[in-house]
Design a protein around this motif. Structure first.
Motif, PDB file in Angstrom:
ATOM      1  N   GLY A   1      -3.115   2.051  -3.379  1.00 40.00           N
ATOM      2  CA  GLY A   1      -3.442   2.333  -1.991  1.00 40.00           C
ATOM      3  C   GLY A   1      -4.466   3.413  -1.790  1.00 40.00           C
ATOM      4  O   GLY A   1      -5.444   3.237  -1.092  1.00 40.00           O
ATOM      5  N   PHE A   2      -4.271   4.602  -2.387  1.00 40.72           N
ATOM      6  CA  PHE A   2      -5.211   5.682  -2.201  1.00 40.72           C
ATOM      7  C   PHE A   2      -5.795   6.164  -3.517  1.00 40.72           C
ATOM      8  O   PHE A   2      -6.279   7.269  -3.629  1.00 40.72           O
TER       9      PHE A   2
ATOM     10  N   LEU B   1     -10.460   1.391   4.115  1.00 40.38           N
ATOM     11  CA  LEU B   1     -11.753   1.796   3.591  1.00 40.38           C
ATOM     12  C   LEU B   1     -11.588   2.606   2.308  1.00 40.38           C
ATOM     13  O   LEU B   1     -12.368   2.444   1.358  1.00 40.38           O
ATOM     14  N   ILE B   2     -10.604   3.474   2.281  1.00 36.99           N
ATOM     15  CA  ILE B   2     -10.366   4.279   1.082  1.00 36.99           C
ATOM     16  C   ILE B   2      -9.972   3.393  -0.088  1.00 36.99           C
ATOM     17  O   ILE B   2     -10.448   3.563  -1.217  1.00 36.99           O
ATOM     18  N   ASP B   3      -9.110   2.433   0.162  1.00 42.36           N
ATOM     19  CA  ASP B   3      -8.688   1.506  -0.889  1.00 42.36           C
ATOM     20  C   ASP B   3      -9.884   0.737  -1.435  1.00 42.36           C
ATOM     21  O   ASP B   3     -10.050   0.570  -2.655  1.00 42.36           O
ATOM     22  N   LEU B   4     -10.752   0.257  -0.535  1.00 42.92           N
ATOM     23  CA  LEU B   4     -11.941  -0.490  -0.958  1.00 42.92           C
ATOM     24  C   LEU B   4     -12.914   0.408  -1.715  1.00 42.92           C
ATOM     25  O   LEU B   4     -13.504  -0.004  -2.724  1.00 42.92           O
TER      26      LEU B   4
ATOM     27  N   LEU C   1       0.858  -1.168   0.000  1.00 43.58           N
ATOM     28  CA  LEU C   1       0.000   0.000   0.000  1.00 43.58           C
ATOM     29  C   LEU C   1       0.892   1.214   0.000  1.00 43.58           C
ATOM     30  O   LEU C   1       1.406   1.623   1.032  1.00 43.58           O
ATOM     31  N   THR C   2       1.149   1.775  -1.186  1.00 53.06           N
ATOM     32  CA  THR C   2       2.128   2.841  -1.310  1.00 53.06           C
ATOM     33  C   THR C   2       1.475   4.186  -1.062  1.00 53.06           C
ATOM     34  O   THR C   2       0.286   4.376  -1.280  1.00 53.06           O
ATOM     35  N   SER C   3       2.299   5.129  -0.588  1.00 52.06           N
ATOM     36  CA  SER C   3       1.816   6.476  -0.328  1.00 52.06           C
ATOM     37  C   SER C   3       1.960   7.380  -1.517  1.00 52.06           C
ATOM     38  O   SER C   3       1.371   8.444  -1.573  1.00 52.06           O
ATOM     39  N   SER C   4       2.776   6.984  -2.495  1.00 52.42           N
ATOM     40  CA  SER C   4       2.975   7.826  -3.664  1.00 52.42           C
ATOM     41  C   SER C   4       1.940   7.515  -4.707  1.00 52.42           C
ATOM     42  O   SER C   4       1.573   6.367  -4.919  1.00 52.42           O
ATOM     43  N   PRO C   5       1.433   8.543  -5.395  1.00 52.28           N
ATOM     44  CA  PRO C   5       0.432   8.300  -6.429  1.00 52.28           C
ATOM     45  C   PRO C   5       1.028   7.614  -7.629  1.00 52.28           C
ATOM     46  O   PRO C   5       2.163   7.847  -7.991  1.00 52.28           O
ATOM     47  N   SER C   6       0.244   6.754  -8.257  1.00 53.90           N
ATOM     48  CA  SER C   6       0.711   6.028  -9.439  1.00 53.90           C
ATOM     49  C   SER C   6      -0.315   6.161 -10.534  1.00 53.90           C
ATOM     50  O   SER C   6      -1.510   6.145 -10.278  1.00 53.90           O
ATOM     51  N   PRO C   7       0.118   6.280 -11.787  1.00 53.64           N
ATOM     52  CA  PRO C   7      -0.830   6.483 -12.885  1.00 53.64           C
ATOM     53  C   PRO C   7      -1.578   5.204 -13.212  1.00 53.64           C
ATOM     54  O   PRO C   7      -1.103   4.108 -12.977  1.00 53.64           O
ATOM     55  N   ILE C   8      -2.756   5.367 -13.764  1.00 48.94           N
ATOM     56  CA  ILE C   8      -3.566   4.229 -14.191  1.00 48.94           C
ATOM     57  C   ILE C   8      -3.462   4.095 -15.699  1.00 48.94           C
ATOM     58  O   ILE C   8      -3.329   5.087 -16.420  1.00 48.94           O
TER      59      ILE C   8
ATOM     60  N   SER D   1     -11.578  -8.423 -10.612  1.00 53.02           N
ATOM     61  CA  SER D   1     -11.058  -9.156  -9.460  1.00 53.02           C
ATOM     62  C   SER D   1     -11.986  -8.906  -8.277  1.00 53.02           C
ATOM     63  O   SER D   1     -12.543  -7.815  -8.136  1.00 53.02           O
ATOM     64  N   PRO D   2     -12.172  -9.897  -7.393  1.00 51.70           N
ATOM     65  CA  PRO D   2     -13.098  -9.710  -6.271  1.00 51.70           C
ATOM     66  C   PRO D   2     -12.656  -8.567  -5.361  1.00 51.70           C
ATOM     67  O   PRO D   2     -11.496  -8.472  -4.978  1.00 51.70           O
ATOM     68  N   CYS D   3     -13.604  -7.684  -5.034  1.00 51.88           N
ATOM     69  CA  CYS D   3     -13.318  -6.558  -4.136  1.00 51.88           C
ATOM     70  C   CYS D   3     -13.331  -7.001  -2.678  1.00 51.88           C
ATOM     71  O   CYS D   3     -12.567  -6.485  -1.863  1.00 51.88           O
ATOM     72  N   ILE D   4     -14.217  -7.930  -2.343  1.00 50.82           N
ATOM     73  CA  ILE D   4     -14.402  -8.299  -0.938  1.00 50.82           C
ATOM     74  C   ILE D   4     -14.217  -9.791  -0.721  1.00 50.82           C
ATOM     75  O   ILE D   4     -14.780 -10.364   0.202  1.00 50.82           O
ATOM     76  N   GLY D   5     -13.459 -10.430  -1.550  1.00 52.34           N
ATOM     77  CA  GLY D   5     -13.194 -11.854  -1.349  1.00 52.34           C
ATOM     78  C   GLY D   5     -14.137 -12.727  -2.163  1.00 52.34           C
ATOM     79  O   GLY D   5     -15.082 -12.267  -2.812  1.00 52.34           O
TER      80      GLY D   5
END
Length: 785
Positions: free
Chosen positions: A247-248, A291-294, A223-230, A334-338
């Motif tokens: 992560g965020f 929660l933010i990641d989800l 869970l990285t703190s730096s932003p990454s492009p999509i 991909s499953p979000c909640i398992g």
């Protein structure tokens, strides 16, 4: 040092001490740097090596004197010296390949053998215990040397990277450029405010790195703190903004973390709210980062599902509604909640409609718990906000994030209420384009209030886009997994087809409520009335009807908004649910023991015909014992929709009589593509006179009864739930029948302390059976059942 003094070279003993000191200092420095940078060296070690060996190697560093890479190692004989005479020639012992293999295998399992284990090895291998001891010391030293060598490589690479970045920054400082015009920048002193912002930014970055480190530790995923492009391939609509699954959810390489919130990556800063009671700040930050990641992952999935057509969505065979292609969904997302729990089945539908409401008003309603429940009274039995993570940014609900708990109901006692704890996230994707997504969570699984989950809400919600003339286009997606074993077989086809809790039900309820609001706010709409009613009385009467309908739904579905106790009576059928409670201090109900009974049956008649029959006051004497055997008359009619059946009415058994002791009947009816509802309750005339003149309706005591009618599916029927219904020609799509729910609430005793007897329960059960029998007789349905 004095002049002229001859400098003597250090002795061998002094050189040894200095060398060992420098090695220890160098090893300690490497160890500290590796801990600070988070690098590990296990990639170069053997597959089955125990990570705990590293710590024990450092603790035992003083034991070993040898750093030889010779796998054979030397025995303790080579360390012996004759103190009394000249040193003897050291003896070396070479271990056999078999001995080395045995020692290596044992070292993988236990790098620190105790005395008993060393004795066992010496006996088995034919070596002395001292030889075993020194071999393990040498092997641990060799392992430590390999680890230090790997750490040196990592540090050297990090140093080269930092040097390259330093050279780049130096070059940029020599020729600064203006980001606005591209010309030469004029350097100058930064303001005090900018300096303070930079200090605060550095502090927040350190805090964010600490949160990410905690997430790495407990989540077991980066869970990285730096932003990454999509990747651009993830976008499938020109209205969609990039929402990452990192992560965020950062998507811009130029984004920076600003104070007073968490950055979602598109310039929206989520302000952090106060912690929940009983939750420490440390735990809260860890939980909210998850929660933010989800939320970001769920929003990404919802937006894609809303704008992707075939093959992800296919038309159902019977109703022509859009249902999810599960195989394509599994390949795409991909499953979000398992993974789906065992025994659960999936229902997933999508629907699109035009609604008389703008996007901002709809978003504000959805993010307010009370207004949301009022907008969908037949679907949402109860709702509450567990935690408010963010209220939004810029005075809007953009990036608003909250944890909610809700109960979803289908108006039948044969379908249990779905209790779901979920995360609701709101995001503005473009001007006039918003999305609200829900996804299940269970943050109190280990708490005392934990219960078995029977329903999971996968990313569900809507995307709304403003249209001309105050309308909005709403694309609704509903995706759930639930335990089918708790549902009566009569309703399983309805739920599996998505018609029970599907997207079309949410869309139709939203359209009906918005249409009702538009009609009630229109000054040109007149009230069809035969009795005097003021504008304030109209509002008070509608409020009373809303409370009546909500209480009816709560009694039929047994939601937790009312504390009902279920009764088990031998003479009552298993399809009839009987509930009881005591009403003491509620001014909206008569005091005493209240009994609620409800059941659902299959009716071989179209839903529209059955609804028209039940809501017609002229035909009420055919089934209602409150009509006293005669026709009812409509005193007041307040329209709540374009159709004649969507209204609130006040009925009287005798419109000419002015006797204040006569009972009136308050009735609310509505019908849409998802179902129909007829709810009524007897009220006394003096109380209704107060309400019709604008008085407070909260003190009008009533107990509601009524009917809920649900449309059929192609797999239902009274005898065989899996058979296909044959529709006669000319009867439309609903001629095969419908599902009718009948519910009654009556006061069996005016004393709250009274005991409930079996006779009262049997009376209510007979009332339900008699009502269903009269309806079938009036519609001439006995020959078709």
């Amino acid at each position: 040092m004095l002049s002229g003094t001859t400098t003597q070279p250090p002795s061998l003993f002094t050189q040894s001490i200095i060398s060992k000191s420098m090695k220890s200092t160098h090893a300690l420095s490497i160890f500290i740097r590796s801990k600070m940078d988070g690098h590990g060296g296990m990639g170069l070690l053997e597959e089955h090596f125990d990570p705990n060996v590293i710590g024990r190697i450092r603790e035992d560093e003083y034991e070993s004197r040898s750093g030889s890479d010779n796998l054979d190692g030397g025995s303790g004989d080579e360390l012996e010296a004759n103190e009394e005479g000249p040193p003897r020639k050291k003896k070396y012992h070479r271990h056999t390949p078999n001995q080395i293999q045995e020692l290596e295998n044992f070292f993988k399992e236990c790098p620190h053998p105790d005395e008993k284990q060393r004795l066992e090895l010496s006996r088995r291998l034919g070596l002395e215990s001292k030889q075993i001891k020194f071999w393990f010391q040498n092997r641990r030293t060799q392992m430590k040397t390999q680890l230090e060598r790997h750490e040196n490589i990592l540090l050297r690479q990090e140093n080269e990277k930092l040097q390259a970045e330093n050279d780049f920054l130096k070059q940029a400082m020599r020729s600064p450029a203006c980001t606005t015009c591209g010309g030469q920048a004029i350097p100058g002193d930064i303001s005090y405010e900018q300096h303070q912002l930079r200090i605060e930014n550095a502090r927040l970055k350190d805090e964010l790195n600490r949160i990410c480190a905690l997430a790495n530790k407990f989540l077991g995923k980066p869970l990285t703190s730096s932003p990454s492009p999509i990747s651009p391939t993830c976008l499938n609509s020109n209205l969609e903004l990039a929402v990452g699954r990192n992560g965020f959810g950062g998507v811009s390489t130029a984004a920076t973390t600003l104070p007073m919130g968490l950055d979602f990556g598109d310039g929206a800063i989520m302000p952090m709210m106060k912690p929940m009671m009983g939750v420490t700040s440390k735990d809260l930050q860890f939980d909210r980062s998850m929660l933010i990641d989800l939320a970001l992952a769920a929003m990404d999935e919802l937006f894609k599902m809303a704008h992707t057509d075939n093959p992800l969505w296919i038309k159902s065979f019977d109703e022509g509604k859009e249902v999810l292609n599960l195989e394509e969904y599994t390949r795409t997302f991909s499953p979000c909640i398992g993974m789906k729990p065992g025994g659960f089945v999936t229902e997933a539908t999508r629907d699109t409609g035009l609604v008389i409401i703008n996007s901002l008003a709809l978003v504000e309603t959805m993010m307010d718990t009370n207004r949301w429940a009022e907008m969908f009274p037949s679907v949402v039995a109860r709702a509450s906000t567990v935690d408010m993570v963010s209220t939004g940014t810029g005075g809007t609900k953009n990036s608003a994030l909250q944890v909610m708990h809700a109960e979803f109901q289908l108006l039948s006692p044969l379908v249990p209420v779905r209790q779901v704890k979920f995360l609701r996230f709101c995001k503005q994707h473009a001007e006039g384009v918003w999305a609200v997504v829900d996804v299940s969570i269970d943050i109190n699984q280990a708490g005392s209030n934990a219960h078995r989950v029977t329903c999971r809400r996968l990313p569900s919600g809507f995307v709304v886009q403003d249209m001309p003339n105050g309308y909005s286009k709403v694309i609704w997606v509903e995706h759930s997994e639930y335990d089918e074993s708790s549902v009566h077989h009569l309703y399983r086809p309805l739920l599996s087809s998505g018609m029970g809790f599907g997207a079309h039900r949410w869309i139709s309820a939203l359209q009906r409520q918005c249409e009702c609001s538009a009609i009630l706010m229109s000054s040109s709409v007149a009230v069809d009335e035969h009795a005097a009613i003021t504008p304030g009385g109209k509002k008070s009467m509608l409020k009373l009807a809303q409370r009546m309908t909500n209480n009816f739904c709560a009694g039929v579905c047994a939601s937790s908004i009312r504390k009902w106790d279920q009764l088990r009576v031998e003479n009552i059928g298993e399809d009839v649910r009987v509930l009881t409670r005591k009403s003491i201090n509620d001014p909206g109900e008569p005091p005493g023991v209240v009994l609620s009974a409800a059941t659902s049956v299959w009716m071989p008649v179209s839903r529209q015909r059955l609804f028209d029959f039940l809501q017609d006051e002229r035909m009420r004497s055919a089934w209602d014992i409150l009509s006293s055997g005669g026709p009812m008359h409509k005193m007041v009619h307040i329209a709540k929709g374009q159709g004649p059946g969507n209204c609130v009415s006040l009925l009287s058994a005798n419109a000419i009589s002015t006797n204040e002791n006569n009972m009136l009947i308050l009735q609310e009816t509505w019908s849409d593509v998802s179902g129909s509802l007829v709810v009524y309750a007897p009220v006394d005339m003096p109380s209704m006179h107060i309400v019709m003149n604008g008085g407070d309706s909260a003190y009008v005591a009533l107990l509601p009864s009524g009917f809920a009618i649900l449309p059929p599916t192609n797999h239902g029927g009274p005898n065989n739930i899996n058979r296909t219904i044959v529709k006669p020609e000319g009867e439309g799509n609903e001629c095969g029948g419908c599902l009718l729910t009948v519910g009654f609430q009556i006061l069996v005793n005016s004393l709250p302390t009274a005991k409930l007897n079996v006779e009262s329960v049997e009376t209510v059960n007979n009332l339900i059976s008699c009502t269903i029998h009269k309806i079938k007789a009036a519609l001439q349905l006995h020959s078709r059942t």
